[in-house]
Every structure is written in structure tokens, then in C-alpha cells.
Scaffold this motif. Structure first.
Motif, PDB file in Angstrom:
ATOM      1  N   SER A 153       0.833  -1.210   0.000  1.00 22.02           N
ATOM      2  CA  SER A 153       0.000   0.000   0.000  1.00 22.02           C
ATOM      3  C   SER A 153       0.866   1.257   0.000  1.00 22.02           C
ATOM      4  CB  SER A 153      -0.946  -0.003   1.211  1.00 22.02           C
ATOM      5  OG  SER A 153      -0.261   0.244   2.434  1.00 22.02           O
ATOM      6  N   ILE A 154       2.016   1.201   0.670  1.00 20.53           N
ATOM      7  CA  ILE A 154       2.939   2.340   0.654  1.00 20.53           C
ATOM      8  C   ILE A 154       3.577   2.477  -0.723  1.00 20.53           C
ATOM      9  CG2 ILE A 154       5.027   3.317   1.674  1.00 20.53           C
ATOM     10  CD1 ILE A 154       4.330   1.813   4.264  1.00 20.53           C
ATOM     11  N   VAL A 155       3.984   1.351  -1.293  1.00 23.59           N
ATOM     12  CA  VAL A 155       4.557   1.366  -2.642  1.00 23.59           C
ATOM     13  C   VAL A 155       3.556   1.962  -3.632  1.00 23.59           C
ATOM     14  CG1 VAL A 155       5.296  -0.103  -4.556  1.00 23.59           C
ATOM     15  CG2 VAL A 155       6.136  -0.554  -2.244  1.00 23.59           C
ATOM     16  N   GLN A 156       2.290   1.544  -3.525  1.00 26.54           N
ATOM     17  CA  GLN A 156       1.254   2.050  -4.425  1.00 26.54           C
ATOM     18  C   GLN A 156       1.126   3.565  -4.321  1.00 26.54           C
ATOM     19  OE1 GLN A 156      -1.268  -0.342  -6.242  1.00 26.54           O
ATOM     20  NE2 GLN A 156      -0.959   1.502  -7.448  1.00 26.54           N
ATOM     21  N   ALA A 157       1.205   4.087  -3.101  1.00 29.68           N
ATOM     22  CA  ALA A 157       1.034   5.523  -2.888  1.00 29.68           C
ATOM     23  C   ALA A 157       2.272   6.321  -3.270  1.00 29.68           C
ATOM     24  CB  ALA A 157       0.682   5.788  -1.425  1.00 29.68           C
ATOM     25  N   GLU A 158       3.452   5.730  -3.118  1.00 35.51           N
ATOM     26  CA  GLU A 158       4.696   6.478  -3.308  1.00 35.51           C
ATOM     27  C   GLU A 158       5.231   6.431  -4.739  1.00 35.51           C
ATOM     28  OE1 GLU A 158       6.578   8.326  -1.292  1.00 35.51           O
ATOM     29  OE2 GLU A 158       5.471   8.075   0.587  1.00 35.51           O
ATOM     30  N   ALA A 159       5.047   5.320  -5.426  1.00 30.96           N
ATOM     31  CA  ALA A 159       5.663   5.158  -6.747  1.00 30.96           C
ATOM     32  C   ALA A 159       4.960   6.019  -7.787  1.00 30.96           C
ATOM     33  CB  ALA A 159       5.632   3.695  -7.164  1.00 30.96           C
ATOM     34  N   ARG A 194      -5.479  13.353   3.746  1.00 30.12           N
ATOM     35  CA  ARG A 194      -5.276  14.244   2.611  1.00 30.12           C
ATOM     36  C   ARG A 194      -4.374  13.559   1.591  1.00 30.12           C
ATOM     37  NH1 ARG A 194      -0.534  18.215   5.166  1.00 30.12           N
ATOM     38  NH2 ARG A 194       1.150  16.750   4.656  1.00 30.12           N
ATOM     39  N   SER A 195      -4.153  14.232   0.463  1.00 30.99           N
ATOM     40  CA  SER A 195      -3.184  13.779  -0.535  1.00 30.99           C
ATOM     41  C   SER A 195      -2.478  15.014  -1.071  1.00 30.99           C
ATOM     42  CB  SER A 195      -3.880  13.043  -1.682  1.00 30.99           C
ATOM     43  OG  SER A 195      -4.494  11.857  -1.229  1.00 30.99           O
ATOM     44  N   THR A 196      -1.168  15.070  -0.893  1.00 28.57           N
ATOM     45  CA  THR A 196      -0.409  16.225  -1.335  1.00 28.57           C
ATOM     46  C   THR A 196       1.014  15.801  -1.648  1.00 28.57           C
ATOM     47  OG1 THR A 196       0.375  18.449  -0.736  1.00 28.57           O
ATOM     48  CG2 THR A 196       0.208  16.839   1.039  1.00 28.57           C
ATOM     49  N   ILE A 197       1.712  16.592  -2.455  1.00 26.37           N
ATOM     50  CA  ILE A 197       3.106  16.285  -2.761  1.00 26.37           C
ATOM     51  C   ILE A 197       4.056  17.023  -1.832  1.00 26.37           C
ATOM     52  CG2 ILE A 197       2.663  15.751  -5.176  1.00 26.37           C
ATOM     53  CD1 ILE A 197       3.666  18.564  -5.884  1.00 26.37           C
ATOM     54  N   ARG A 198       3.527  17.848  -0.934  1.00 25.28           N
ATOM     55  CA  ARG A 198       4.383  18.629  -0.045  1.00 25.28           C
ATOM     56  C   ARG A 198       4.116  18.247   1.406  1.00 25.28           C
ATOM     57  NH1 ARG A 198       6.998  22.485  -2.788  1.00 25.28           N
ATOM     58  NH2 ARG A 198       7.707  23.420  -0.842  1.00 25.28           N
ATOM     59  N   VAL A 246      13.152  10.631  -4.580  1.00 24.13           N
ATOM     60  CA  VAL A 246      12.218  11.740  -4.715  1.00 24.13           C
ATOM     61  C   VAL A 246      11.870  11.878  -6.193  1.00 24.13           C
ATOM     62  CG1 VAL A 246      14.064  13.469  -4.917  1.00 24.13           C
ATOM     63  CG2 VAL A 246      11.768  14.182  -4.231  1.00 24.13           C
ATOM     64  N   THR A 247      10.593  12.120  -6.469  1.00 26.50           N
ATOM     65  CA  THR A 247      10.169  12.387  -7.842  1.00 26.50           C
ATOM     66  C   THR A 247      10.287  13.889  -8.064  1.00 26.50           C
ATOM     67  OG1 THR A 247       8.677  10.489  -7.873  1.00 26.50           O
ATOM     68  CG2 THR A 247       8.284  12.214  -9.508  1.00 26.50           C
ATOM     69  N   VAL A 248      11.358  14.292  -8.714  1.00 27.18           N
ATOM     70  CA  VAL A 248      11.637  15.710  -8.916  1.00 27.18           C
ATOM     71  C   VAL A 248      10.596  16.333  -9.830  1.00 27.18           C
ATOM     72  CG1 VAL A 248      13.328  17.368  -9.787  1.00 27.18           C
ATOM     73  CG2 VAL A 248      14.088  15.353  -8.499  1.00 27.18           C
ATOM     74  N   LYS A 249      10.236  15.604 -10.874  1.00 29.91           N
ATOM     75  CA  LYS A 249       9.200  16.037 -11.807  1.00 29.91           C
ATOM     76  C   LYS A 249       8.673  14.791 -12.501  1.00 29.91           C
ATOM     77  CE  LYS A 249      12.852  17.111 -15.144  1.00 29.91           C
ATOM     78  NZ  LYS A 249      13.492  18.180 -15.943  1.00 29.91           N
ATOM     79  N   PRO A 250       7.537  14.873 -13.164  1.00 32.09           N
ATOM     80  CA  PRO A 250       6.981  13.676 -13.814  1.00 32.09           C
ATOM     81  C   PRO A 250       8.006  12.990 -14.719  1.00 32.09           C
ATOM     82  CG  PRO A 250       5.376  15.448 -13.850  1.00 32.09           C
ATOM     83  CD  PRO A 250       6.644  16.046 -13.313  1.00 32.09           C
ATOM     84  N   GLY A 251       8.161  11.690 -14.504  1.00 34.60           N
ATOM     85  CA  GLY A 251       9.109  10.918 -15.295  1.00 34.60           C
ATOM     86  C   GLY A 251      10.540  10.985 -14.808  1.00 34.60           C
ATOM     87  N   ASP A 252      10.775  11.673 -13.686  1.00 33.22           N
ATOM     88  CA  ASP A 252      12.139  11.849 -13.175  1.00 33.22           C
ATOM     89  C   ASP A 252      12.175  11.546 -11.677  1.00 33.22           C
ATOM     90  OD1 ASP A 252      14.769  12.508 -12.718  1.00 33.22           O
ATOM     91  OD2 ASP A 252      14.510  14.676 -13.001  1.00 33.22           O
TER      92      ASP A 252
END
Length: 298
Positions: A153-159, A194-198, A246-252
Motif C-alpha cells: 500500500s505504501i509502494v502504491q502511494a509512493e511510486a 489528505r493527498s499532497t506532494i508537499r 524523490v520524484t523531482v518532476k513527472p518521469g524523473d
């Protein structure tokens, strides 16, 4: 740093323990983790019923709301029905179906109730998760199936992508193996509903059993309902020494073993996402699934 986590929530993986499992069960465990999970076939009814789609990673609260909407019930009806649904959950779940509301496309037949839908979801999860390859894969990593579902479940949320799932799983195992806190923002988001990237410094100090910055080991329950791709990533992650990503930007998405390099990546992420008066990038939430849910039939 708080360390008083109940024993069932703490998983400590040691290289010695893994080697012992490999020596004792190379044929069974070593091959089982690569076998695909059990797949259910869809029904072949001539009259196609309406369906309810549960995406990978949705939290139980989202599933309850979706069932209420699909069955045209007052808000909160499905949540209230859990106690009388007779769900066959593992003992570790203590009656909480989080992680076992399996993501799939479910038919909505005449007379469907919240109880029948929840049972269908949990029964589907049990067929997937109780298969021999899953149990063997969990044992290979010195954990039980419920812990494997929690990590998935963590992998699903983080990847950010399916391709990243294996590396994210490896980071989790590496941190557990070294006695490091997981420090996963997704667990903070779950605690704060919540759901946020920060995630702020204040966020990492909240009092919650789901605060993986302050507490060691796994959270007490899954933080969402993972799909098969995430589960496969947990059962058979790639080799690697990564401790940070860390996902710096989409695809990275950048994985590293070096803390200084990680902090440079984080600084780059922060620079890209600083408020500028323009619309911020949308937060990646559990609603953005990483794989298409598969249809299942009664």
C-alpha cells in the motif's frame, strides 16, 4: 523519536535471516516470488450489469463513498455496514478492511448491498493474497502477508510509475533492514486524511501511529488498497542499496544511496514547486491509479 510500536507492526529484516531462508527454502521461496499472482476470470453473463470501478491505491474511505454513490445510499451507509458484513479479514486487521478492498471492476447486480460488495472485495483480496506464491514471497522477506499488503500500500502511494514500484519496495526493505524510520510522506498524508506532494516539518511531528518519520517499523495498517503490480514489487523487488528517492518532476524519480545527493534532489524538487502565483501541479493522489483495474465476476 518514538519507538513504542506494537510488536506486530514492527518488521526488522536482517541479512542473516534472509540467508537462512534462502538456504532452507531456495526451491520453494526463491521461485515462488516470481510466479504471477492468482488471476480471477470475469463473468460471462449475457446481460452486462452496471459496474463499480475501484482504482488501485484508493483508501477505504474513498471506497465507502463510491459504494454509497453507486447504490444511491445516504453518505456513511457503507461505513456503518462494516460490522455486519461478515468480512473474512486476517487477525492482524482487527476488523479494519483497509488494504483488503481489492481494486477491480465489480458488477452491480440487482439487490446489491454494501455488505455484499464489501464481502466481494475482501473475498477477491483473499484469493489474491492467500495464494501460495504470495505466502512464500512474504516468508522469503521475513514477514507475514498482512505486512506485505501494508508495504504494498505504501509502494502504491509512493511510486510515480509502475516501473518505480520495485525500487520503492527495495528502499522500504533497505530502511527496515538498517533500523531506519521509513519517513514516507504517504503515511503522513494518510494520518492527515489528505493527498499532497508537499510535507512540512510540522507535518512530520504529528502524533500518530502512521507518522513514519517519528515511529519505527511499519504503520499499524495498510494506508490504501494496493493492486497486483504493487504486490508483485514487494514480493520480488530488484537488488539495490537505495535508501532515498524523490520524484523531482513527472518521469524523473531519482533513487540514491547518498544522503547529500538526495538533499540536492530535494532542493531541485522544492525549487520547481515553489509557489509563484501560478497554479500548482496537481497532487498525486490515490485516485490516480498506476494500473487498470481488472474486472471480476461473482
Amino acid at each position: 523519536m518514538q519507538m513504542n510500536i506494537p510488536p506486530r507492526n514492527t518488521i526488522r529484516l536482517t541479512r542473516r535471516g534472509r540467508l537462512a531462508l534462502v538456504v532452507a527454502g531456495t526451491v520453494v521461496a526463491g521461485t515462488a516470488v516470481a510466479v504471477p499472482l492468482l488471476t480471477l476470470g470475469s463473468g460471462h453473463d449475457e446481460a452486462k450489469p452496471a459496474t463499480l470501478v475501484i482504482p488501485e491505491g484508493w483508501r477505504a474511505s474513498q471506497v465507502y463513498d463510491a459504494v454509497d454513490t453507486a447504490l444511491k445510499l445516504p453518505p456513511g451507509s457503507t461505513r456503518k455496514s462494516i460490522g455486519k458484513a461478515g468480512l473474512k479479514l486476517p487477525n492482524d486487521a482487527e476488523g479494519n478492511p483497509e488494504g483488503y478492498l481489492f481494486p477491480a471492476t465489480y458488477p452491480l447486480r440487482k439487490g446489491e448491498t454494501p455488505e455484499s460488495l464489501l464481502r466481494f472485495m475482501v473475498d477477491t483480496a483473499n484469493k489474491k493474497f492467500n495464494a501460495a506464491p504470495v505466502a512464500a514471497g512474504a516468508q522469503y522477506h521475513s514477514m507475514n502477508v498482512y505486512q506485505a499488503v501494508t508495504i504494498a500500500s505504501i509502494v502504491q502511494a509512493e511510486a510515480a510509475t509502475k516501473a518505480d514500484m520495485g525500487k520503492v519496495a527495495r528502499v522500504i526493505f533497505n530502511r527496515l533492514d538498517r533500523g531506519m524510520p521509513l519517513q514516507m510522506d504517504s503515511t503522513i498524508n494518510y494520518a492527515l486524511h489528505r493527498s499532497t506532494i508537499r510535507t512540512s516539518q510540522d507535518d512530520t511531528r504529528i502524533e500518530s501511529p502512521y507518522n513514519s518519520y517519528q515511529r519505527m517499523g511499519l504503520p499499524p495498517t495498510p494506508i490504501g488498497n494496493p493492486g497486483e503490480e504493487a504486490m508483485r514489487a514487494v514480493l520480488d523487488p530488484p537488488s539495490g542499496e537505495w535508501l532515498y528517492f524523490v520524484t523531482v518532476k513527472p518521469g524523473d524519480t531519482r533513487f540514491t544511496t547518498d544522503y547529500a545527493a538526495h538533499m540536492r534532489n530535494v532542493a531541485e524538487f522544492n525549487a520547481l514547486h515553489q509557489p509563484t502565483g501560478q497554479a500548482q501541479p496537481p497532487s498525486r493522489s490515490p485516485r490516480q491509479s498506476t494500473a487498470s483495474p481488472q474486472p471480476v465476476g461473482h
